[in-house]
Design an enzyme around this catalytic site. Structure first.
Site, short mmCIF file in Angstrom:
data_model
loop_
_atom_site.label_atom_id
_atom_site.label_comp_id
_atom_site.label_asym_id
_atom_site.label_seq_id
_atom_site.Cartn_x
_atom_site.Cartn_y
_atom_site.Cartn_z
N GLU A 24 0.84 -1.21 0.00
CA GLU A 24 0.00 0.00 0.00
C GLU A 24 0.87 1.26 0.00
O GLU A 24 2.09 1.20 0.26
CB GLU A 24 -0.93 0.00 1.22
CG GLU A 24 -0.17 0.00 2.55
CD GLU A 24 -0.97 0.61 3.71
OE1 GLU A 24 -1.52 1.71 3.54
OE2 GLU A 24 -1.02 -0.02 4.77
N LYS A 158 -3.61 -2.43 15.03
CA LYS A 158 -2.80 -1.50 15.79
C LYS A 158 -3.39 -1.26 17.17
O LYS A 158 -4.61 -1.20 17.34
CB LYS A 158 -2.77 -0.17 15.06
CG LYS A 158 -1.41 0.40 14.96
CD LYS A 158 -1.47 1.54 13.98
CE LYS A 158 -2.22 1.16 12.75
NZ LYS A 158 -3.07 2.21 12.25
N1 PSU Z 1 -1.57 1.30 10.04
C1 PSU Z 1 -0.31 1.81 10.07
N2 PSU Z 1 0.02 2.77 9.22
C2 PSU Z 1 -0.87 3.24 8.31
C3 PSU Z 1 -2.21 2.69 8.26
C4 PSU Z 1 -2.50 1.73 9.16
O1 PSU Z 1 0.49 1.41 10.88
O2 PSU Z 1 -0.51 4.12 7.55
C5 PSU Z 1 -3.15 3.16 7.21
C6 PSU Z 1 -3.50 1.99 6.27
O3 PSU Z 1 -3.46 2.48 4.95
C7 PSU Z 1 -4.92 1.64 6.65
C8 PSU Z 1 -5.45 2.98 7.02
O4 PSU Z 1 -5.64 1.04 5.59
O5 PSU Z 1 -4.40 3.58 7.76
C9 PSU Z 1 -6.70 2.90 7.84
O6 PSU Z 1 -7.26 4.17 7.91
P1 PSU Z 1 -8.78 4.35 8.40
O7 PSU Z 1 -8.76 3.95 9.84
O8 PSU Z 1 -9.06 5.81 8.17
O9 PSU Z 1 -9.61 3.43 7.53
#
Ligand code: PSU
Ligand code: MN
Length: 304
Positions: A24, A158
């Site tokens: 990603e 996380k």
């Molecule tokens: N976890 C990380 N770093 C990140 C992300 C998640 O350690 O950059 C990013 C990923 O791209 C994940 C997104 O899909 O955050 C999730 O964001 P949201 O909670 O807004 O869906």
């Protein structure tokens, strides 16, 4: 007609049925500061190549959805400010209007499935945020795992998230959550979330077989492989928990909401840990890249 533009190396690997691992780009633009984000992106690609697979980093550049970026494109993304964060809801609009944006786990899975890439390695997935009973903040990544047939290797949910609620939603959606090589669910910076994972597998070949078995059973969606951070890179849960609580409280006090929540928390934890959270994050992404490459190699063996 395909709507994913493959780099020559990714296209050749897919045509020859060689292993490919998707990556990603939101982790580059919103997950880490420059220049460590660029170093991480290059190192992860190199690690995947060193383990016998071709990396395919996904992003939308000037409206074109790419799988496999040039080094110049990686540099531009890593340095860009105010780049859009594209999830399932945003992808088509960004492409129709010629935008540039980084793909989240959800959007990267969509691109990988379109391209015929079965494995995707990253750091952590989005999930159910703490306080979701008030905010309804549940990442689109969870729905995506339920409908798009890609095996995602991450270091667990996380610890900034509500992990028990995230597991409940994944169970409701029918997503297999597989701890790799241990019983405990890993929690990103730490090896143990204090919870048992719903499933455990110790063998990349078996993970590859389970991926194809889902398809054979006509079950939509993918698998989440939760790979624990290497022990030497771990930050104990007891160290992270108070800092996470503080970062979450600050986010709430400052009215941070929606897409901005995850990037805010990650950058605050970088500050609160004097950079240690970033060092651990890079170590776990590299570890996931290695396992992703192994699983992709096993999948190719099964389809020869
Ligand atoms: N976890 C990380 N770093 C990140 C992300 C998640 O350690 O950059 C990013 C990923 O791209 C994940 C997104 O899909 O955050 C999730 O964001 P949201 O909670 O807004 O869906
Ligand atoms: Mn969200």
């Amino acid at each position: 007609m395909t709507f994913v533009t493959l780099s020559p190396a990714v296209e050749a690997a897919l045509i020859d049925n060689r292993p490919v691992v998707a990556l990603e780009s939101t982790i580059i633009t919103h997950g880490m500061p420059y220049p460590q984000n660029l170093e991480m992106a290059r190192q992860v690609e190199a690690e995947i190549r060193a383990h016998g697979a071709e990396p395919a980093t996904v992003a939308v550049i000037d409206g074109v959805l790419h799988a496999g970026l040039t080094d110049d494109q990686l540099v531009a993304l890593a340095q860009a400010r105010d780049v859009a964060k594209l999830s399932r809801a945003d992808l088509a609009v960004a492409m129709a209007t010629g935008q540039t944006g980084a793909t989240t786990v959800a959007a990267t899975m969509i691109a990988a499935a379109l391209a015929g890439i079965r494995v995707f390695a990253t750091g952590g997935i989005g999930g159910v945020h703490k306080g979701a009973e008030q905010t309804f903040d549940i990442s689109a990544d969870l729905q995506e795992l339920a409908q798009t047939p890609v095996t995602v290797v991450a270091a667990g949910a996380k610890a900034i998230l509500d992990i028990p609620k995230t597991l409940e939603v994944l169970e409701t959606l029918g997503v297999p959550v597989i701890a790799y090589g241990q019983d405990a669910l890993p929690a990103f910076w730490s090896r143990d979330a204090g919870l048992k994972a719903p499933l455990r597998m110790d063998d990349p070949a078996a993970i590859a077989r389970a991926h194809f078995m889902r398809g054979a059973l006509c079950l939509p969606g993918g698998q989440l492989v939760a790979n624990p951070i290497p022990a030497e890179a771990e930050i104990p849960r007891s160290t992270m928990e108070p800092l996470i609580a503080r970062a979450n409280a600050e986010a709430e006090a400052q009215g941070i909401a929606g897409k901005a929540v995850t990037p805010f928390l990650l950058s605050r934890l970088f500050e609160l840990t004097d950079g240690a959270s970033l060092t651990a994050n890079i170590a776990l992404v590299l570890n996931n890249a290695r396992l992703g490459a192994q699983i992709a190699r096993e999948m190719v063996t099964l389809t020869r």
